[in-house]
Design a protein around this motif. Structure first.
Motif, PDB file in Angstrom:
ATOM      1  N   ARG A   1       0.811  -1.220   0.000  1.00  0.00           N
ATOM      2  CA  ARG A   1       0.000   0.000   0.000  1.00  0.00           C
ATOM      3  C   ARG A   1       0.841   1.265   0.000  1.00  0.00           C
ATOM      4  O   ARG A   1       0.427   2.300  -0.507  1.00  0.00           O
ATOM      5  CB  ARG A   1      -0.924  -0.013   1.210  1.00  0.00           C
ATOM      6  CG  ARG A   1      -2.059   0.988   1.108  1.00  0.00           C
ATOM      7  CD  ARG A   1      -3.189   0.606   2.015  1.00  0.00           C
ATOM      8  NE  ARG A   1      -4.327   1.476   1.840  1.00  0.00           N
ATOM      9  CZ  ARG A   1      -5.585   1.071   1.914  1.00  0.00           C
ATOM     10  NH1 ARG A   1      -5.841  -0.201   2.111  1.00  0.00           N
ATOM     11  NH2 ARG A   1      -6.574   1.922   1.778  1.00  0.00           N
TER      12      ARG A   1
ATOM     13  N   SER B   1      -5.765   1.505  -2.672  1.00  0.00           N
ATOM     14  CA  SER B   1      -7.074   1.077  -2.185  1.00  0.00           C
ATOM     15  C   SER B   1      -7.388  -0.309  -2.738  1.00  0.00           C
ATOM     16  O   SER B   1      -6.711  -0.807  -3.655  1.00  0.00           O
ATOM     17  CB  SER B   1      -8.159   2.067  -2.621  1.00  0.00           C
ATOM     18  OG  SER B   1      -8.277   2.072  -4.034  1.00  0.00           O
ATOM     19  N   THR B   2      -8.428  -0.909  -2.193  1.00  0.00           N
ATOM     20  CA  THR B   2      -8.844  -2.221  -2.685  1.00  0.00           C
ATOM     21  C   THR B   2      -9.280  -2.139  -4.142  1.00  0.00           C
ATOM     22  O   THR B   2      -8.970  -3.026  -4.946  1.00  0.00           O
ATOM     23  CB  THR B   2      -9.999  -2.765  -1.826  1.00  0.00           C
ATOM     24  OG1 THR B   2      -9.589  -2.796  -0.456  1.00  0.00           O
ATOM     25  CG2 THR B   2     -10.381  -4.167  -2.257  1.00  0.00           C
TER      26      THR B   2
ATOM     27  N   LEU C   1      -6.230  -2.050  -6.250  1.00  0.00           N
ATOM     28  CA  LEU C   1      -5.569  -3.353  -6.252  1.00  0.00           C
ATOM     29  C   LEU C   1      -6.291  -4.314  -7.188  1.00  0.00           C
ATOM     30  O   LEU C   1      -5.656  -5.021  -7.992  1.00  0.00           O
ATOM     31  CB  LEU C   1      -5.529  -3.926  -4.837  1.00  0.00           C
ATOM     32  CG  LEU C   1      -4.975  -5.349  -4.700  1.00  0.00           C
ATOM     33  CD1 LEU C   1      -3.532  -5.427  -5.187  1.00  0.00           C
ATOM     34  CD2 LEU C   1      -5.084  -5.834  -3.250  1.00  0.00           C
TER      35      LEU C   1
ATOM     36  N   GLU D   1      -5.133  -4.647   5.316  1.00  0.00           N
ATOM     37  CA  GLU D   1      -5.527  -3.263   5.063  1.00  0.00           C
ATOM     38  C   GLU D   1      -6.522  -3.178   3.913  1.00  0.00           C
ATOM     39  O   GLU D   1      -7.447  -2.359   3.933  1.00  0.00           O
ATOM     40  CB  GLU D   1      -4.293  -2.413   4.765  1.00  0.00           C
ATOM     41  CG  GLU D   1      -3.336  -2.274   5.939  1.00  0.00           C
ATOM     42  CD  GLU D   1      -2.248  -1.258   5.657  1.00  0.00           C
ATOM     43  OE1 GLU D   1      -2.561  -0.181   5.106  1.00  0.00           O
ATOM     44  OE2 GLU D   1      -1.079  -1.544   5.968  1.00  0.00           O
ATOM     45  N   TYR D   2      -6.320  -4.007   2.907  1.00  0.00           N
ATOM     46  CA  TYR D   2      -7.258  -4.013   1.782  1.00  0.00           C
ATOM     47  C   TYR D   2      -8.588  -4.648   2.186  1.00  0.00           C
ATOM     48  O   TYR D   2      -9.656  -4.178   1.790  1.00  0.00           O
ATOM     49  CB  TYR D   2      -6.643  -4.756   0.599  1.00  0.00           C
ATOM     50  CG  TYR D   2      -5.445  -4.055   0.004  1.00  0.00           C
ATOM     51  CD1 TYR D   2      -5.602  -2.910  -0.773  1.00  0.00           C
ATOM     52  CD2 TYR D   2      -4.154  -4.528   0.224  1.00  0.00           C
ATOM     53  CE1 TYR D   2      -4.507  -2.257  -1.324  1.00  0.00           C
ATOM     54  CE2 TYR D   2      -3.054  -3.885  -0.325  1.00  0.00           C
ATOM     55  CZ  TYR D   2      -3.233  -2.749  -1.094  1.00  0.00           C
ATOM     56  OH  TYR D   2      -2.149  -2.103  -1.629  1.00  0.00           O
TER      57      TYR D   2
ATOM     58  N   GLU E   1     -11.232  -2.415   4.114  1.00  0.00           N
ATOM     59  CA  GLU E   1     -12.081  -1.467   3.395  1.00  0.00           C
ATOM     60  C   GLU E   1     -13.453  -2.055   3.091  1.00  0.00           C
ATOM     61  O   GLU E   1     -14.447  -1.331   3.020  1.00  0.00           O
ATOM     62  CB  GLU E   1     -11.406  -1.053   2.084  1.00  0.00           C
ATOM     63  CG  GLU E   1     -10.146  -0.234   2.267  1.00  0.00           C
ATOM     64  CD  GLU E   1      -9.582   0.203   0.926  1.00  0.00           C
ATOM     65  OE1 GLU E   1     -10.337   0.204  -0.067  1.00  0.00           O
ATOM     66  OE2 GLU E   1      -8.389   0.528   0.868  1.00  0.00           O
TER      67      GLU E   1
ATOM     68  N   LEU F   1     -10.839 -11.574  -3.606  1.00  0.00           N
ATOM     69  CA  LEU F   1      -9.477 -11.069  -3.723  1.00  0.00           C
ATOM     70  C   LEU F   1      -8.468 -12.212  -3.736  1.00  0.00           C
ATOM     71  O   LEU F   1      -7.513 -12.201  -4.525  1.00  0.00           O
ATOM     72  CB  LEU F   1      -9.178 -10.105  -2.574  1.00  0.00           C
ATOM     73  CG  LEU F   1      -7.790  -9.460  -2.563  1.00  0.00           C
ATOM     74  CD1 LEU F   1      -7.478  -8.803  -3.898  1.00  0.00           C
ATOM     75  CD2 LEU F   1      -7.686  -8.442  -1.429  1.00  0.00           C
TER      76      LEU F   1
END
Length: 248
Positions: free
Chosen positions: A63, A92-93, A96, A121-122, A125, A135
């Motif tokens: 990130r 951000s997601t 990504l 962290e992703y 969100e 993901l």
């Protein structure tokens, strides 16, 4: 990619340049530990190790840029190795996911190793098992695509995830992710190890090779030292929520 991480953690991995020491790509690996447990340092060490194998570049997704290069890695910080590590910083997601979905359109040498730091962290969100599964599946699909179009040897995948203690939703997400990542490495505080800030790294290779443990210690200046753990491996999942301070 348990064998790449095993070479990083093994005492003999510091010898030689590593050029030409290609290895078969194993199952995707999940690197687990609390805050400050050295996940980023081990990811970077894995990137250096893979960059010296004489294959494709290493794609490192995170990130934000690293504040400093981790010290004490087994592989040397040679310019040629560093040049083969490509950093990308999806903020951000959404970014990504967009990056992974467009990976098949990228030009240039095909990566031999895909690394993702800070998966939690992703996921934060858009929490939920469905989003985590999507993901994870997209990460595996991207690595599989690189393996298909690459010159040979395949593309490995290592993802770092911060664990938290006592969070039932995080525990459910972790159980789901473990189905996608059969190989795992747990990083846990160990008061019996050498040094003030010492962790025990327990590698579960997902059916490829023996299970093994090491002590990973960080000196006050941030240098990482690794020594084999003499006692028998214990169940790493029993302390999966443990955390420690120190090296990120």
């Amino acid at each position: 990619m348990a064998e790449t991480l095993r070479r990083v953690l093994s005492s003999g991995s510091a010898s030689g340049t590593g050029e030409g020491n290609t290895t078969e790509v194993g199952p995707p690996l999940l690197l687990l530990g609390g805050p400050g447990s050295g996940k980023t340092a081990l990811l970077f060490a894995s990137a250096l190790e893979a960059a010296g194998e004489g294959r494709g570049p290493v794609l490192f997704l995170t990130r934000r840029p690293l504040q400093s290069l981790p010290r004490g890695t087994r592989a040397p910080l040679e310019p040629l190795r560093l040049q083969k590590i490509r950093f990308q910083y999806p903020p951000s997601t959404r970014e990504l996911l967009r990056f992974l979905c467009s990976a098949h359109e990228a030009r240039g040498p095909v990566p031999s190793l895909l690394l993702l730091d800070g998966l939690e962290e992703y996921l934060a969100e858009d929490p939920g098992t469905q989003e985590a599964a999507y993901l994870a599946a997209l990460l595996l699909d991207t690595a599989a695509h690189f393996s298909q179009v690459g010159p040979g040897g395949g593309c490995g995948l290592i993802v770092a995830l911060q664990t938290q203690e006592g969070d039932s939703e995080d525990a459910l997400q972790l159980a789901l992710l473990q189905r996608y990542f059969p190989a795992q490495c747990w990083l846990q505080p160990d008061a019996l190890g050498p040094g003030e800030h010492c962790l025990r790294a327990c590698l579960e290779p997902g059916g490829r090779g023996p299970r093994a443990e090491w002590w990973v210690a960080f000196r006050p200046d941030g240098e990482m030292t690794i020594t084999p753990c003499p006692h028998q491996p214990s169940d790493p999942s029993s302390d999966k929520g443990s955390s420690s301070g120190g090296q990120p």
